[in-house]
Motif scaffolding. Sequence first.
Motif, PDB file in Angstrom:
ATOM      1  N   UNK B  44       8.015 -12.185  -0.196  1.00  9.49           N
ATOM      2  CA  UNK B  44       9.077 -11.551   0.567  1.00  9.49           C
ATOM      3  C   UNK B  44       9.140 -10.098   0.091  1.00  9.49           C
ATOM      4  N   UNK B  45       9.903  -9.262   0.773  1.00 13.29           N
ATOM      5  CA  UNK B  45      10.012  -7.880   0.283  1.00 13.29           C
ATOM      6  C   UNK B  45      10.452  -7.804  -1.173  1.00 13.29           C
ATOM      7  N   UNK B  46      11.136  -8.833  -1.655  1.00 15.88           N
ATOM      8  CA  UNK B  46      11.605  -8.782  -3.038  1.00 15.88           C
ATOM      9  C   UNK B  46      10.563  -9.248  -4.035  1.00 15.88           C
ATOM     10  N   UNK B  47       9.707 -10.180  -3.613  1.00 18.86           N
ATOM     11  CA  UNK B  47       8.807 -10.769  -4.593  1.00 18.86           C
ATOM     12  C   UNK B  47       7.365 -10.335  -4.396  1.00 18.86           C
ATOM     13  N   UNK B  48       7.117  -9.470  -3.411  1.00 20.69           N
ATOM     14  CA  UNK B  48       5.735  -9.155  -3.067  1.00 20.69           C
ATOM     15  C   UNK B  48       5.018  -8.413  -4.188  1.00 20.69           C
ATOM     16  N   UNK B  49       3.809  -8.824  -4.407  1.00 19.94           N
ATOM     17  CA  UNK B  49       2.998  -8.179  -5.441  1.00 19.94           C
ATOM     18  C   UNK B  49       2.580  -6.779  -5.013  1.00 19.94           C
ATOM     19  N   UNK B  50       2.247  -6.624  -3.728  1.00 19.81           N
ATOM     20  CA  UNK B  50       1.777  -5.307  -3.278  1.00 19.81           C
ATOM     21  C   UNK B  50       2.889  -4.285  -3.375  1.00 19.81           C
ATOM     22  N   UNK B  51       4.102  -4.730  -3.117  1.00 12.33           N
ATOM     23  CA  UNK B  51       5.211  -3.789  -3.230  1.00 12.33           C
ATOM     24  C   UNK B  51       5.457  -3.403  -4.680  1.00 12.33           C
ATOM     25  N   UNK B  52       5.241  -4.382  -5.556  1.00 15.81           N
ATOM     26  CA  UNK B  52       5.374  -4.078  -6.981  1.00 15.81           C
ATOM     27  C   UNK B  52       4.343  -3.029  -7.381  1.00 15.81           C
ATOM     28  N   UNK B  53       3.108  -3.213  -6.899  1.00 19.74           N
ATOM     29  CA  UNK B  53       2.055  -2.249  -7.222  1.00 19.74           C
ATOM     30  C   UNK B  53       2.396  -0.877  -6.652  1.00 19.74           C
ATOM     31  N   UNK B  54       2.977  -0.864  -5.443  1.00 19.66           N
ATOM     32  CA  UNK B  54       3.351   0.414  -4.832  1.00 19.66           C
ATOM     33  C   UNK B  54       4.453   1.093  -5.650  1.00 19.66           C
ATOM     34  N   UNK B  55       5.435   0.284  -6.080  1.00 24.86           N
ATOM     35  CA  UNK B  55       6.502   0.848  -6.902  1.00 24.86           C
ATOM     36  C   UNK B  55       5.947   1.423  -8.192  1.00 24.86           C
ATOM     37  N   UNK B  56       5.007   0.721  -8.777  1.00 24.24           N
ATOM     38  CA  UNK B  56       4.418   1.211 -10.027  1.00 24.24           C
ATOM     39  C   UNK B  56       3.641   2.498  -9.771  1.00 24.24           C
ATOM     40  N   UNK B  70       9.823   0.527  -0.088  1.00 23.37           N
ATOM     41  CA  UNK B  70       8.798  -0.437  -0.429  1.00 23.37           C
ATOM     42  C   UNK B  70       9.273  -1.391  -1.520  1.00 23.37           C
ATOM     43  N   UNK B  71       9.673  -0.851  -2.632  1.00 24.74           N
ATOM     44  CA  UNK B  71       9.956  -1.697  -3.784  1.00 24.74           C
ATOM     45  C   UNK B  71      11.449  -1.980  -3.871  1.00 24.74           C
ATOM     46  N   UNK B  72      11.783  -3.237  -4.095  1.00 23.00           N
ATOM     47  CA  UNK B  72      13.188  -3.601  -4.206  1.00 23.00           C
ATOM     48  C   UNK B  72      13.448  -4.455  -5.431  1.00 23.00           C
ATOM     49  N   UNK B  73      12.522  -4.458  -6.352  1.00 26.12           N
ATOM     50  CA  UNK B  73      12.701  -5.300  -7.524  1.00 26.12           C
ATOM     51  C   UNK B  73      13.322  -4.530  -8.667  1.00 26.12           C
ATOM     52  N   UNK B  74      13.257  -5.161  -9.827  1.00 19.39           N
ATOM     53  CA  UNK B  74      13.904  -4.567 -10.983  1.00 19.39           C
ATOM     54  C   UNK B  74      12.990  -3.535 -11.638  1.00 19.39           C
ATOM     55  N   UNK B  75      13.559  -2.482 -12.211  1.00 21.41           N
ATOM     56  CA  UNK B  75      12.717  -1.505 -12.926  1.00 21.41           C
ATOM     57  C   UNK B  75      12.082  -2.099 -14.176  1.00 21.41           C
ATOM     58  N   UNK B  76      12.701  -3.161 -14.711  1.00 19.14           N
ATOM     59  CA  UNK B  76      12.112  -3.771 -15.907  1.00 19.14           C
ATOM     60  C   UNK B  76      10.806  -4.470 -15.571  1.00 19.14           C
ATOM     61  N   UNK B  77      10.787  -5.124 -14.385  1.00 21.16           N
ATOM     62  CA  UNK B  77       9.541  -5.771 -13.969  1.00 21.16           C
ATOM     63  C   UNK B  77       8.434  -4.739 -13.834  1.00 21.16           C
TER      64      UNK B  77
END
Lengths: 576, 454
Positions: B44-56, B70-77
């Motif tokens: 989902x937009x919250x758990x997506x790996x690609x979005x995590x990579x984009x945020x990073x 793009x990214x909606x997760x935690x900054x700690x992740x």
Amino acid sequence: MVLLQRPHILLLLIDTHQFLQCWIAFGSANEEGQQQEEFSEELLVKPLPDHKLLAHFHFQSSAPPSTSNGCHHHLFPKAISQLVQKFRVKEMELSFTQGRWNYESWGGFDPISSSNAKPPGVELWAVFDVPQHHIDASWKNLTHTLSGLFCASINFLESTATYSTPEWSFPPASGNVRYGTFPCEAVCTENLTPWLRLLPCRDKAGIALLLDRPSLYRGFYHSQRLHLTSTESSSEGIDSGIILEQTLTVVLQPNSERAIEVHASEKHVQPSWSLSSIFGKQVSGRCVLAKSSSVYLLLDWGLVAELKFPNKENGKSAANGLTSENFWSNPSFELSVNPDRIFLEESSSHSKSLSILYMFQVEKYSESEPFDIGLMWKVPVAWLCQQTPLHASRFFMGSGNERGAIAISLKSTQFTEGFMSANSKDGSCELRVDVFQVVPWYVKVYFHSLRVFVDQQPRAVSDFIEKIHVSPSKDKMSPGVMEVVLKLPCRVNTAALTIEFDKGFLRIDEYPPDANQGFDIPSAIISFPNFHASMVFLEDDSLNRSPLLSKFQHNQMHSVCTILWIIAQCAAKACC
Amino acid sequence: MEKVKKKIGSFSFWNWVTASIIFRLILIYFPKNLNLSSRPEVSTPLTSFRRLAEGYWLKQSFMSPYAGSMYHGSPLLLSLLGPLTINRIEGQPNHLLYSLVSVIADVVSAMLIRATGQNLRLAYLRSLESLDLVKQIEVSGDIAALIYLCNPFTIVACVGLSTSPIENMAVILCLYGACSRLIPLAAFGWVIATHLSLYPAILIIPVIFLLGCGPDSPPRKLFLQRHQQKEVLNQSKLPPRFSWGPVIHFAFWAFLWSVYVLVLCGISLKQFGGLWEMFKSTYGFILTVEDLSPNIGVLWYFFAEVFEFFRNFFLIVFHVNILFMILPLAIRLRHRPCYLAFVYVAICSMLKSYPSVGDSALYLGLLGWFVNELADMQFSLFLFCGYVGVSLLSPVMHNLWIWRGTGNANFYFATAMVYACLQIVLVVEGVSAMLNHDRKLRNLITGKPQDAKS
């Protein structure tokens, strides 16, 4: 698995070198120009290699600073000067284009194509001279004003999701620039009429008389452009008022029935044409308000090289005999009217041949003796236009409605090799390519997936990308912008940039009308900032100045690629 | 004899665990990877790996990871998992390290589930003993851990590189801590789970019950009745009354951990928008349902169609829906806090804005704790077949709609609706089976006929 889903397009437009030397002497004539409004009209005609004809109309109006004579204007359109004063526009360009510039056959390395090959639809950019936080408000007002002035849907550019703020790759590099495109706008005569209304003689007299609507819109390419520069509010002291430049570039197919009859078997025969056969009209004298009114016929150096001019081998000595008949009566072609002047290119980087420019003064003609030039080809001739260093195309990869990738591919053209060898004296030859791409918010680009392929090999991004600036898209708020500076080795054959995206889902009321037609992604602009070849025409008469030719001197160079992207996003369409 | 059986049981448990780990590794090594990471069921937009990579990537380019949507997760992740999105080992599949982290998270969760299940079983045996109802109880911890590990949903979420294994681990850590009375651990799990996905915040109620009165047991009333019958009031055999001590202790630790997490987030977002931007694009994004891309939930379809004018109203309705169910369930199931936690998790995964199969994996795993109590549950075969059917049909419908263009949104939404209905049936049946089980115990004690089903 990469699937090419749609045919697209490649257009490429390159910036030019200086084309013609400018005749303007910034001396006494300029001081005089500050005092009065001026208008000049010009037309440049150029045969194209694929049997077509390029006609480029150029109208220029200039107004002195408003302080010199208040708000009154004799020639300059009042609507424009009010707009400049109200929104404090420093520079602005608006273009309406239909069709795509064919870079392969029509060339990309001359001033006409580099400044007038525009992305399809409406393109607007403006530089404002207001504080940063007022720019967006000014832009909104400007789009609405222009929308009213030109009967177009420019007002859709007011939403923050449609325009962007280029940081440095867009030509007038400045933080105050706003850039917006509306690729799906259909351009038609309703946009041309208000544009003509800005001319002092409209289309009732002068060269504008040729603008016959059916002939124009029958063409292969049609781009009407409005460029204005204002120094009204600049603090630099030089106050030259407002300069409004209106150009109309059309590529037409001359009516070549006779040629077909004669040389039906001959593939390379160029159609003979005359202004009256193309436009169905003739010029009956100049617009009396115009300061100068002239028609040019440009023969490309590629074409000149093919034609057998008597003393072609000795270009310099030929230049001395400019008025000699051998330049316009030639075994290969015949002009119906004797040119008033002939200019020969002074020097050329490619040094194979020199372009020739014929000039015709419209002042001499009148209603009883209308002006009409014709070009009659006697022998078949084939030549190639000068190409951009790299040929750019953009395409869309992947299938389905979930995700895909955009690829921008650059392919070297043979024409560049000469330049390359000329520019690579120091051994470390590098070709700088600027790519500017705006994507709408519903194309959710993953910038981390940017890949570079050089000569079809995947390469490390950092090896070839010198600078990159992205501003990611915000849903329904702002488009995504990517500005990349590529440094490619000169010997590169192909280079490609790919970037992946997800297709966003739209609410039911966010679909554009006729959504099944697809969504257009704004054109990518690819420019080659290091290319500065020059094309200088021998000119001894410094009093005679042509705004058309001088304007091409400092053109920005870009290539435009466009894809029409078909995506049937059918979320939430059902059961309503 | 029993010892041997136990030995065999435990042996086969470890076999199953090994098998499930090997199966995951095979899937990770699967040639040309399965593209599970872009499936709407998994990411989902919250758990997506690609979005995590984009945020990073954005963070590495000195931009706020929340720039753009793009990214909606935690900054700690981002700080922990971000580097794994680009590190690769030569010759190995991409993202191998990240996949290994997911596998480890799954195994840790399974072990915690097992330990919690054993705790629950011991406590339950003790309370049954005090009611003189000695009964053979299955080893629910092992079952629950195996359900969690071998569930195709868990495997898909793990191999699909989503962040839900980590979110699930935080939830399980919280419950484990509360059951084993490790208060700082429970508080840590709760804070992290809330930080990662907001919805586990409501688990504070079961956790308070767990800490206050201990793990699941038959209703306290039964004990009193039993003792009245026997006319011996043995206080030591009564379940403890609610004690506020551990709860206050928990609140203190939760506060401490929250401050800690917020400070860490604040540090990592210092040069960008700060905490306000983080809340806006994580919790704000969850609560306002901005992304309407299809998922296995039902909200995307609804909000794609609802008039803008009513949007806020329905947003409130859908979210309050979860809150409305908290209180009645808490009152009815207060003597079974772990079961209450299961019901809450199931309700959240049904009504959350961006559900994924990882959420179902969690509550199905927790369901394994209650195999003894829920033995009489109705429709279990129907539910099982429903889950199998939906998980097979949903990708087909998605393919028809999105890839082939021969179907439309309704095809896919139909499976999402069936899935939601299955979860509703599961929760309703589960709760009523648990209440029936309590009734059965009461009847056993009071000696009424067994079949008295009120």
